[in-house]
Design a protein around this motif. Structure first.
Motif, PDB file in Angstrom:
ATOM      1  N   VAL B 117     -65.722  21.037  27.721  1.00  0.00           N
ATOM      2  CA  VAL B 117     -66.376  20.536  26.517  1.00  0.00           C
ATOM      3  C   VAL B 117     -66.791  21.721  25.642  1.00  0.00           C
ATOM      4  CG1 VAL B 117     -68.213  19.070  25.622  1.00  0.00           C
ATOM      5  CG2 VAL B 117     -67.236  18.593  27.856  1.00  0.00           C
ATOM      6  N   PRO B 118     -66.290  21.762  24.408  1.00  0.00           N
ATOM      7  CA  PRO B 118     -66.663  22.866  23.523  1.00  0.00           C
ATOM      8  C   PRO B 118     -68.138  22.771  23.124  1.00  0.00           C
ATOM      9  CG  PRO B 118     -64.901  21.505  22.573  1.00  0.00           C
ATOM     10  CD  PRO B 118     -65.420  20.784  23.756  1.00  0.00           C
ATOM     11  N   ASP B 119     -68.711  23.879  22.604  1.00  0.00           N
ATOM     12  CA  ASP B 119     -70.103  23.817  22.159  1.00  0.00           C
ATOM     13  C   ASP B 119     -70.207  22.986  20.883  1.00  0.00           C
ATOM     14  OD1 ASP B 119     -70.068  25.693  19.676  1.00  0.00           O
ATOM     15  OD2 ASP B 119     -68.985  26.775  21.255  1.00  0.00           O
ATOM     16  N   HIS B 120     -71.436  22.643  20.532  1.00  0.00           N
ATOM     17  CA  HIS B 120     -71.637  21.678  19.453  1.00  0.00           C
ATOM     18  C   HIS B 120     -71.064  22.156  18.126  1.00  0.00           C
ATOM     19  CE1 HIS B 120     -73.310  18.100  17.743  1.00  0.00           C
ATOM     20  NE2 HIS B 120     -73.833  18.807  16.766  1.00  0.00           N
ATOM     21  N   GLN B 121     -71.197  23.463  17.854  1.00  0.00           N
ATOM     22  CA  GLN B 121     -70.673  24.008  16.590  1.00  0.00           C
ATOM     23  C   GLN B 121     -69.168  23.787  16.478  1.00  0.00           C
ATOM     24  OE1 GLN B 121     -72.034  25.066  13.838  1.00  0.00           O
ATOM     25  NE2 GLN B 121     -73.974  24.485  14.804  1.00  0.00           N
ATOM     26  N   THR B 122     -68.465  24.062  17.584  1.00  0.00           N
ATOM     27  CA  THR B 122     -67.012  23.885  17.586  1.00  0.00           C
ATOM     28  C   THR B 122     -66.644  22.417  17.380  1.00  0.00           C
ATOM     29  OG1 THR B 122     -67.036  25.625  19.245  1.00  0.00           O
ATOM     30  CG2 THR B 122     -64.926  24.542  18.830  1.00  0.00           C
ATOM     31  N   ILE B 123     -67.363  21.539  18.082  1.00  0.00           N
ATOM     32  CA  ILE B 123     -67.090  20.110  17.930  1.00  0.00           C
ATOM     33  C   ILE B 123     -67.264  19.704  16.473  1.00  0.00           C
ATOM     34  CG2 ILE B 123     -67.898  17.795  18.532  1.00  0.00           C
ATOM     35  CD1 ILE B 123     -68.525  18.728  21.293  1.00  0.00           C
ATOM     36  N   LYS B 124     -68.358  20.173  15.877  1.00  0.00           N
ATOM     37  CA  LYS B 124     -68.641  19.832  14.485  1.00  0.00           C
ATOM     38  C   LYS B 124     -67.502  20.282  13.564  1.00  0.00           C
ATOM     39  CE  LYS B 124     -72.988  19.793  12.038  1.00  0.00           C
ATOM     40  NZ  LYS B 124     -74.325  20.400  11.959  1.00  0.00           N
ATOM     41  N   LYS B 125     -67.040  21.504  13.822  1.00  0.00           N
ATOM     42  CA  LYS B 125     -65.971  22.056  12.998  1.00  0.00           C
ATOM     43  C   LYS B 125     -64.692  21.226  13.139  1.00  0.00           C
ATOM     44  CE  LYS B 125     -63.962  26.107  13.399  1.00  0.00           C
ATOM     45  NZ  LYS B 125     -63.926  27.278  14.293  1.00  0.00           N
ATOM     46  N   GLU B 126     -64.355  20.907  14.395  1.00  0.00           N
ATOM     47  CA  GLU B 126     -63.126  20.155  14.650  1.00  0.00           C
ATOM     48  C   GLU B 126     -63.194  18.751  14.048  1.00  0.00           C
ATOM     49  OE1 GLU B 126     -60.224  21.002  16.115  1.00  0.00           O
ATOM     50  OE2 GLU B 126     -60.926  23.075  16.233  1.00  0.00           O
ATOM     51  N   VAL B 127     -64.384  18.134  14.155  1.00  0.00           N
ATOM     52  CA  VAL B 127     -64.557  16.790  13.605  1.00  0.00           C
ATOM     53  C   VAL B 127     -64.367  16.826  12.085  1.00  0.00           C
ATOM     54  CG1 VAL B 127     -66.234  14.951  13.176  1.00  0.00           C
ATOM     55  CG2 VAL B 127     -66.007  15.915  15.462  1.00  0.00           C
ATOM     56  N   ASN B 128     -64.992  17.816  11.453  1.00  0.00           N
ATOM     57  CA  ASN B 128     -64.845  17.937  10.006  1.00  0.00           C
ATOM     58  C   ASN B 128     -63.389  18.158   9.606  1.00  0.00           C
ATOM     59  OD1 ASN B 128     -67.354  17.540   8.765  1.00  0.00           O
ATOM     60  ND2 ASN B 128     -68.081  19.470   9.632  1.00  0.00           N
ATOM     61  N   LYS B 129     -62.708  19.010  10.389  1.00  0.00           N
ATOM     62  CA  LYS B 129     -61.316  19.311  10.082  1.00  0.00           C
ATOM     63  C   LYS B 129     -60.450  18.050  10.191  1.00  0.00           C
ATOM     64  CE  LYS B 129     -58.532  22.336  12.291  1.00  0.00           C
ATOM     65  NZ  LYS B 129     -58.390  23.399  13.305  1.00  0.00           N
ATOM     66  N   ALA B 130     -60.685  17.279  11.258  1.00  0.00           N
ATOM     67  CA  ALA B 130     -59.890  16.072  11.470  1.00  0.00           C
ATOM     68  C   ALA B 130     -60.130  15.057  10.359  1.00  0.00           C
ATOM     69  CB  ALA B 130     -60.218  15.466  12.838  1.00  0.00           C
ATOM     70  N   LEU B 131     -61.408  14.921   9.972  1.00  0.00           N
ATOM     71  CA  LEU B 131     -61.717  13.946   8.922  1.00  0.00           C
ATOM     72  C   LEU B 131     -61.166  14.409   7.577  1.00  0.00           C
ATOM     73  CD1 LEU B 131     -65.310  12.958  10.007  1.00  0.00           C
ATOM     74  CD2 LEU B 131     -63.315  11.471   9.975  1.00  0.00           C
ATOM     75  N   GLN B 132     -61.192  15.717   7.389  1.00  0.00           N
ATOM     76  CA  GLN B 132     -60.601  16.287   6.179  1.00  0.00           C
ATOM     77  C   GLN B 132     -59.102  15.964   6.124  1.00  0.00           C
ATOM     78  OE1 GLN B 132     -62.324  19.352   4.302  1.00  0.00           O
ATOM     79  NE2 GLN B 132     -61.000  18.391   2.791  1.00  0.00           N
ATOM     80  N   ALA B 133     -58.440  16.111   7.276  1.00  0.00           N
ATOM     81  CA  ALA B 133     -56.986  15.914   7.329  1.00  0.00           C
ATOM     82  C   ALA B 133     -56.587  14.493   6.940  1.00  0.00           C
ATOM     83  CB  ALA B 133     -56.468  16.254   8.725  1.00  0.00           C
ATOM     84  N   VAL B 134     -57.448  13.521   7.228  1.00  0.00           N
ATOM     85  CA  VAL B 134     -57.090  12.140   6.882  1.00  0.00           C
ATOM     86  C   VAL B 134     -57.780  11.694   5.590  1.00  0.00           C
ATOM     87  CG1 VAL B 134     -56.704  11.526   9.295  1.00  0.00           C
ATOM     88  CG2 VAL B 134     -58.943  11.108   8.254  1.00  0.00           C
ATOM     89  N   GLY B 135     -58.496  12.613   4.948  1.00  0.00           N
ATOM     90  CA  GLY B 135     -59.107  12.286   3.664  1.00  0.00           C
ATOM     91  C   GLY B 135     -60.375  11.456   3.761  1.00  0.00           C
ATOM     92  N   LEU B 136     -60.966  11.384   4.958  1.00  0.00           N
ATOM     93  CA  LEU B 136     -62.175  10.560   5.085  1.00  0.00           C
ATOM     94  C   LEU B 136     -63.444  11.324   4.723  1.00  0.00           C
ATOM     95  CD1 LEU B 136     -62.081   8.254   8.243  1.00  0.00           C
ATOM     96  CD2 LEU B 136     -62.274   7.607   5.854  1.00  0.00           C
ATOM     97  N   LEU B 137     -63.380  12.658   4.859  1.00  0.00           N
ATOM     98  CA  LEU B 137     -64.570  13.452   4.605  1.00  0.00           C
ATOM     99  C   LEU B 137     -65.072  13.231   3.176  1.00  0.00           C
ATOM    100  CD1 LEU B 137     -66.179  15.309   6.406  1.00  0.00           C
ATOM    101  CD2 LEU B 137     -64.977  17.253   5.433  1.00  0.00           C
ATOM    102  N   GLU B 138     -64.148  13.235   2.224  1.00  0.00           N
ATOM    103  CA  GLU B 138     -64.539  12.999   0.832  1.00  0.00           C
ATOM    104  C   GLU B 138     -64.971  11.543   0.643  1.00  0.00           C
ATOM    105  OE1 GLU B 138     -60.566  14.593   0.616  1.00  0.00           O
ATOM    106  OE2 GLU B 138     -62.021  15.175   2.128  1.00  0.00           O
ATOM    107  N   ASP B 139     -64.175  10.630   1.204  1.00  0.00           N
ATOM    108  CA  ASP B 139     -64.468   9.197   1.033  1.00  0.00           C
ATOM    109  C   ASP B 139     -65.884   8.852   1.473  1.00  0.00           C
ATOM    110  OD1 ASP B 139     -61.889   9.052   0.253  1.00  0.00           O
ATOM    111  OD2 ASP B 139     -61.382   7.308   1.506  1.00  0.00           O
TER     112      ASP B 139
END
Lengths: 286, 254
Positions: B117-139
């Motif tokens: 399990v990665p540390d919380h910072q890494t998880i946060k980064k990966e989650v943001n990246k994934a949501l960015q990739a599908v365009g949900l972060l802006e939505d």
């Protein structure tokens, strides 16, 4: 062509009336029981009755040790039966849904539900009190009650687990979660309501039963609080039984007061469980 | 011709006595979109669910043959290796199925169930990246605490795609991902799938032939558990070799 006349509107009216009447027939006795117990018992209940020990061979004083005893028995029964019951249900539903062993266990649990409570009492006496040498004690009594409650916990948990849609399990497994992670993080959080329903049913039953505790824990007259799990306790159902049949010259109103106290106690514990369930239901978001 | 990432060799599958897949031979090229089409009950969903071995869940299923990913036969995997396989093969289902958790927890789920399990910072980064990739972060204006189930169906489906990404899969399987969506939402998801091809190998089951034509590089027709034809999508639609393919794309059956 022949036609038969009918009047759907009238049929509908008759059906509504009939179903309503039957429901009333079912509800009225319940209300009557509550009403009679309340009216006849409330005059005896005061602070003194609830907080003091019985004296003079149960003829005077209050029911405090019996209230505490019943509380301990209910909590103990839940503490023993919930972990075992939930674990069994998880195994049956999630791990071996169609194996021969699972069917046997299921059959055994169904049969367990049909066993009369006095048989549990005798079993508890034979196994916990005598064979395992726990003596008549809180330990033996709560284990006996827990055994009796297991079928309810297993069945209600199993139904709750089955009600979790498979699409959540698939999504979790497809993400590389193991079966246990899927059960722990996806299935269980979504079935907690059904599990609580089982617990609520068990609370009511464990609080009200006399036969299973008769030989295993309940004391006839023990005007003090228990010191360890190897002590006996008084319990409200047993106390009611005792003052109704074993001790002459106790007023009817006192018996009703004990019954009313038991009712309030069980309703009170249930109210807590129900409000927890309602809170979870409100926060659920699927 | 692109490199073959997934290779099915004489793969057979039975549900009890019923044979649902018969001698499936198929090459799926890397970083392309492969569309699997065919009439209902032809085995197309079943086949796709074999690529991450999700069919193992069903007690009555038995298989024969091999499916290779990057040269290793995933049907030789131990139970532990199957769990690892599923982290490298993401799957999106017909009906959007976000967990009844927040958007953030949905996307973090794959990482949090990892052996490491990665540390919380890494998880946060990966989650943001994934949501960015599908365009949900802006939505969502970055509001990741919202329940995943409160999003619109189309957003839920994009969330389900995003949920697959943090474990860095090479392959994305999609089982009719647009069938619960209306046409304009379908457009958005299709556009996303076309973009995902850059980083992922996509295998998509669809009952919508136009969709297969729009988004795929290779098309495969299944019929009664067999592959009728597999060809580059342009050839598949304009110049099919098999009469049954011609009948299917002209709507004579299916």
């Amino acid at each position: 062509m022949n036609f038969k006349k009918q009047n759907p509107i009238n049929q509908q009216k008759r059906a509504t009336f009939g179903l309503g009447l039957i429901t009333a027939i079912v509800v009225i006795p319940v209300l009557l029981i509550l009403g009679v117990v309340f009216v006849k018992g409330i005059s005896v209940i005061d602070w003194n009755f609830l907080t003091t020990e019985p004296t003079n061979g149960l003829r005077e004083g209050g029911v405090f040790p019996a209230i505490v005893g019943t509380l301990i028995l209910v909590v103990g029964a839940v503490v023993w039966s919930v972990p075992f019951g939930v674990a069994t249900a998880i195994y049956l539903v999630e791990y071996s849904p169609r194996s021969r062993a699972a069917n046997l266990v299921r059959l055994a649990i169904l049969n367990l539900a049909g066993v009369p409570s006095v048989v549990y009492g005798l079993f508890g006496l034979g196994v916990f009190v005598i064979a395992l040498k726990f003596g008549a004690s809180i330990l033996a009594g709560t284990l006996t009650l827990a055994l009796m409650g297991l079928p309810v916990i297993v069945t209600s948990t199993a139904e709750a687990l089955k009600a979790v849609p498979d699409r959540f399990r698939e999504a979790s497994l497809a993400l590389g979660a193991s079966k246990w992670q899927t059960t722990r993080h996806v299935v269980l959080p979504n079935s907690i309501q059904g599990i609580l329903t089982g617990i609520i049913l068990e609370i009511s039953r464990a609080g009200g039963e006399t036969a299973p505790i008769l030989f295993t824990v309940a004391a006839f007259y023990l005007p003090r609080l228990p010191q360890s799990i190897f002590d006996q306790v008084m319990a409200l159902p047993m106390h009611l039984f005792a003052i109704s049949t074993q001790v002459p010259n106790i007023g009817l109103d006192v018996r009703y007061a004990v019954a009313l106290t038991l009712l309030f106690l069980v309703l009170g514990i249930n109210a807590v469980a129900i409000s927890i369930r309602a809170k979870i239901r409100k926060n659920r978001i699927w | 011709m692109a490199k073959t990432l997934i290779k099915s060799e004489k793969f057979n599958l039975w549900y009890g006595d019923f044979q649902a897949l018969i001698d499936i031979d198929l090459d799926i090229p890397e970083n392309q979109v492969t569309a699997v089409v065919g009439p209902s009950g032809c085995g197309k969903s079943t086949f796709v669910r074999c690529i991450n071995r999700l069919n193992d869940q069903i007690n009555t299923v038995s298989t024969k043959g091999s499916i290779f990913i990057d040269g290793t036969d995933i049907y030789q995997y131990t139970a532990d290796e199957v769990v690892g396989l599923r982290r490298s093969v993401g799957m999106v289902f017909q009906r959007p199925n976000p967990f009844p958790l927040s958007v953030f927890e949905n996307v973090a789920f794959g990482l949090k169930t990892n052996p490491m399990v990665p540390d919380h910072q890494t998880i946060k980064k990966e989650v943001n990246k994934a949501l960015q990739a599908v365009g949900l972060l802006e939505d969502l204006d970055g509001n990741l605490a919202r329940p995943g189930t409160s999003l619109s169906l189309e957003q839920q489906q994009r969330l389900c795609i995003a949920r697959c990404l943090p474990t860095r899969p090479k392959i994305l399987l999609m089982d009719e991902p647009c069938s619960a969506l209306d046409p304009s939402d379908t457009d958005k998801v299709e556009e996303l799938i076309r973009e995902l091809r850059k980083d992922y190998t996509v295998v998509i089951v669809t009952h919508n032939l136009q969709q297969a034509g729009r988004i795929s590089d290779q098309s495969v027709l299944f019929h009664l558990g067999k592959i009728i034809e597999a060809a580059p999508t342009a050839d598949f639609f304009q110049n099919p070799k098999e009469k049954r393919t011609r009948d299917f794309i002209t709507g004579r059956y299916g």
